[in-house]
Design an enzyme around this catalytic site. Structure first.
Site, PDB file in Angstrom:
ATOM      1  N   SER A 145       0.865  -1.195   0.000  1.00  0.00           N
ATOM      2  CA  SER A 145       0.000   0.000   0.000  1.00  0.00           C
ATOM      3  C   SER A 145       0.896   1.237   0.000  1.00  0.00           C
ATOM      4  O   SER A 145       2.091   1.143   0.339  1.00  0.00           O
ATOM      5  CB  SER A 145      -0.852   0.002   1.276  1.00  0.00           C
ATOM      6  OG  SER A 145      -1.533   1.227   1.447  1.00  0.00           O
ATOM      7  N   TYR A 158      -2.097  -0.179  10.751  1.00  0.00           N
ATOM      8  CA  TYR A 158      -2.223  -0.630   9.353  1.00  0.00           C
ATOM      9  C   TYR A 158      -0.932  -0.309   8.589  1.00  0.00           C
ATOM     10  O   TYR A 158      -0.418  -1.153   7.852  1.00  0.00           O
ATOM     11  CB  TYR A 158      -3.424   0.054   8.700  1.00  0.00           C
ATOM     12  CG  TYR A 158      -3.626  -0.311   7.237  1.00  0.00           C
ATOM     13  CD1 TYR A 158      -4.117  -1.564   6.866  1.00  0.00           C
ATOM     14  CD2 TYR A 158      -3.312   0.595   6.223  1.00  0.00           C
ATOM     15  CE1 TYR A 158      -4.299  -1.891   5.535  1.00  0.00           C
ATOM     16  CE2 TYR A 158      -3.491   0.271   4.889  1.00  0.00           C
ATOM     17  CZ  TYR A 158      -3.987  -0.970   4.546  1.00  0.00           C
ATOM     18  OH  TYR A 158      -4.164  -1.301   3.213  1.00  0.00           O
ATOM     19  N   LYS A 162       1.732  -2.828   6.543  1.00  0.00           N
ATOM     20  CA  LYS A 162       2.091  -2.708   5.130  1.00  0.00           C
ATOM     21  C   LYS A 162       3.589  -2.462   4.944  1.00  0.00           C
ATOM     22  O   LYS A 162       4.169  -2.907   3.956  1.00  0.00           O
ATOM     23  CB  LYS A 162       1.234  -1.627   4.458  1.00  0.00           C
ATOM     24  CG  LYS A 162      -0.245  -2.028   4.357  1.00  0.00           C
ATOM     25  CD  LYS A 162      -0.438  -3.350   3.567  1.00  0.00           C
ATOM     26  CE  LYS A 162      -1.881  -3.711   3.343  1.00  0.00           C
ATOM     27  NZ  LYS A 162      -2.043  -4.960   2.567  1.00  0.00           N
TER      28      LYS A 162
HETATM   29  N1  LIG Z   1      -8.798  -0.318  -1.300  1.00  0.00           N
HETATM   30  C1  LIG Z   1      -7.718   0.435  -1.108  1.00  0.00           C
HETATM   31  O1  LIG Z   1      -7.781   1.681  -1.178  1.00  0.00           O
HETATM   32  C2  LIG Z   1      -6.393  -0.219  -0.841  1.00  0.00           C
HETATM   33  C3  LIG Z   1      -5.248   0.589  -0.909  1.00  0.00           C
HETATM   34  C4  LIG Z   1      -4.006   0.017  -0.668  1.00  0.00           C
HETATM   35  C5  LIG Z   1      -3.899  -1.323  -0.373  1.00  0.00           C
HETATM   36  N2  LIG Z   1      -5.023  -2.077  -0.297  1.00  0.00           N
HETATM   37  C6  LIG Z   1      -4.839  -3.494   0.016  1.00  0.00           C
HETATM   38  O2  LIG Z   1      -5.364  -4.256  -1.048  1.00  0.00           O
HETATM   39  C7  LIG Z   1      -5.772  -5.539  -0.565  1.00  0.00           C
HETATM   40  C8  LIG Z   1      -7.195  -5.806  -1.023  1.00  0.00           C
HETATM   41  O3  LIG Z   1      -8.014  -4.785  -0.523  1.00  0.00           O
HETATM   42  P1  LIG Z   1      -9.452  -4.430  -1.133  1.00  0.00           P
HETATM   43  O4  LIG Z   1      -9.566  -2.958  -1.099  1.00  0.00           O
HETATM   44  O5  LIG Z   1      -9.665  -5.182  -2.381  1.00  0.00           O
HETATM   45  O6  LIG Z   1     -10.355  -4.997   0.070  1.00  0.00           O
HETATM   46  P2  LIG Z   1     -11.712  -5.847   0.073  1.00  0.00           P
HETATM   47  O7  LIG Z   1     -12.206  -5.773   1.465  1.00  0.00           O
HETATM   48  O8  LIG Z   1     -12.594  -5.419  -1.037  1.00  0.00           O
HETATM   49  O9  LIG Z   1     -11.199  -7.336  -0.240  1.00  0.00           O
HETATM   50  C9  LIG Z   1     -10.386  -8.032   0.673  1.00  0.00           C
HETATM   51  C10 LIG Z   1     -10.707  -9.513   0.574  1.00  0.00           C
HETATM   52  O10 LIG Z   1      -9.816 -10.206   1.436  1.00  0.00           O
HETATM   53  C11 LIG Z   1     -10.566 -11.227   2.101  1.00  0.00           C
HETATM   54  N3  LIG Z   1      -9.910 -11.571   3.368  1.00  0.00           N
HETATM   55  C12 LIG Z   1      -9.822 -10.820   4.499  1.00  0.00           C
HETATM   56  N4  LIG Z   1      -9.180 -11.493   5.450  1.00  0.00           N
HETATM   57  C13 LIG Z   1      -8.843 -12.696   4.927  1.00  0.00           C
HETATM   58  C14 LIG Z   1      -8.148 -13.834   5.442  1.00  0.00           C
HETATM   59  N5  LIG Z   1      -7.699 -13.875   6.696  1.00  0.00           N
HETATM   60  N6  LIG Z   1      -7.979 -14.895   4.617  1.00  0.00           N
HETATM   61  C15 LIG Z   1      -8.442 -14.865   3.349  1.00  0.00           C
HETATM   62  N7  LIG Z   1      -9.097 -13.830   2.821  1.00  0.00           N
HETATM   63  C16 LIG Z   1      -9.301 -12.754   3.601  1.00  0.00           C
HETATM   64  C17 LIG Z   1     -11.947 -10.634   2.309  1.00  0.00           C
HETATM   65  O11 LIG Z   1     -12.915 -11.630   2.530  1.00  0.00           O
HETATM   66  C18 LIG Z   1     -12.129  -9.862   1.002  1.00  0.00           C
HETATM   67  O12 LIG Z   1     -12.765 -10.668   0.023  1.00  0.00           O
HETATM   68  C19 LIG Z   1      -5.606  -5.490   0.942  1.00  0.00           C
HETATM   69  O13 LIG Z   1      -4.372  -6.096   1.278  1.00  0.00           O
HETATM   70  C20 LIG Z   1      -5.561  -3.995   1.244  1.00  0.00           C
HETATM   71  O14 LIG Z   1      -4.870  -3.717   2.418  1.00  0.00           O
HETATM   72  C21 LIG Z   1      -6.266  -1.567  -0.530  1.00  0.00           C
END
Ligand SMILES: NC(=O)c1ccc[n+]([C@@H]2O[C@H](COP(=O)([O-])OP(=O)(O)OC[C@H]3O[C@@H](n4cnc5c(N)ncnc54)[C@H](O)[C@@H]3O)[C@@H](O)[C@H]2O)c1
Length: 263
Positions: A145, A158, A162
């Site tokens: 991230s 968080y 990361k």
């Molecule tokens: N959305 C953003 O702005 C953003 C920015 C930077 C990084 N991220 C990172 O991107 C990744 C995906 O995020 P997203 O925005 O798509 O989130 P999201 O909540 O839409 O999807 C995350 C998925 O991970 C699954 N999950 C959670 N815990 C789990 C576990 N212990 N085992 C297996 N699956 C699990 C959830 O069920 C969900 O389907 C994450 O690592 C998040 O930190 C997101």
């Protein structure tokens, strides 16, 4: 021309029932990969796999908690048995929370670190074991991230998780290089996914914002390209890192943030 560039490759995407992981899974399948959609959310994972199959791609769904080593091992073994190997793993599953610095207690730290830090380590180790045994190299791509490059005062724990993903990416690149396995990370910025629904609630609970959507608006002010990302904005760079076009890149964390953190 990218169509088919992942033809025949067995790719795993964790956290693929939703958001960024779902977009990556769909994109890898469109590029010809056999995709294992792995998530805690079994129903959601099957929905994504069914969508890929309906679009003419190859996919299977697996329910798995990435923090549970036995479950990860069993799941990866089932994937290898079903698809003849493991070429690429996206360690993308993650959870997030907004919480002011002085409000973070042990339980909040542990909850996030368990999934975002330990979950990535376990998946790298278990996938690494399989890739080394196969003897044909492989690719690991971790979702970090912008919070893995800058610590944010409303997300200290968080951000720490990361930074740990970036650390594991560098350590893994060094650990696995002699086996022909590359390890890289993607650092998304602000991506419109379900994850933000919870963050907007957190913002309001701590009195940082007053209405849904305000948190994302404030965080987005510094995006040079002037807009937030869709999950599909992340899928293109992800497909590049999964392909042979990125074979000479390892240990790197690629910013995919529309220009928020300039390195
Ligand atoms: N959305 C953003 O702005 C953003 C920015 C930077 C990084 N991220 C990172 O991107 C990744 C995906 O995020 P997203 O925005 O798509 O989130 P999201 O909540 O839409 O999807 C995350 C998925 O991970 C699954 N999950 C959670 N815990 C789990 C576990 N212990 N085992 C297996 N699956 C699990 C959830 O069920 C969900 O389907 C994450 O690592 C998040 O930190 C997101």
């Amino acid at each position: 021309m990218t169509a088919g560039r992942l033809m025949g490759r067995s790719c795993v995407v964790t956290g693929a029932a939703s958001g960024i992981g779902r977009a990556i899974a769909v994109r890898l399948a469109a590029d010809g990969a056999r995709v294992a959609v792995v998530d805690l959310d079994d129903e959601g994972a099957w929905r994504v796999a069914a969508q890929i199959i309906a679009d003419g791609g190859e996919a299977e769904a697996y329910e798995c908690n990435v923090s549970d080593r036995a479950a990860v091992r069993t799941t990866l073994e089932a994937i290898v048995d079903g698809s003849g190997g493991l070429d690429v793993i996206f360690n993308n599953a993650g959870i997030a929370e907004i919480r002011p610095f002085m409000e973070v207690e042990e339980e909040h730290w542990d909850r996030l670190m368990q999934v975002n830090g330990l979950g990535v380590l376990i998946c790298m180790q278990e996938a690494g074991r399989i890739m080394i045994e196969q003897g044909r190299g492989g690719k690991m791509i971790n979702t970090a991230s912008i919070a893995g490059k800058e610590g944010y005062e409303i997300q200290p724990h968080y951000s720490a998780t990361k930074f740990s993903v970036v650390a594991l990416t560098q350590a893994g690149a060094r650990a696995f290089a002699t086996h022909g396995i590359t390890v890289n990370a993607i650092c998304p910025g602000i991506v419109v996914t379900e994850l933000w629904d919870g963050l907007e609630e957190d913002f309001m609970r701590f009195g940082i914002t007053e209405r849904p959507g305000e948190g994302m608006e404030r965080f987005s002010e510094r995006i040079l390209l002037g807009r937030t990302a869709s999950p599909e904005d992340i899928a293109g760079p992800a497909a590049f890192l999964a392909s042979t076009d990125s074979d000479y890149i390892t240990g790197q964390s690629l910013m995919v943030d529309g220009g928020m953190v300039l390195q």
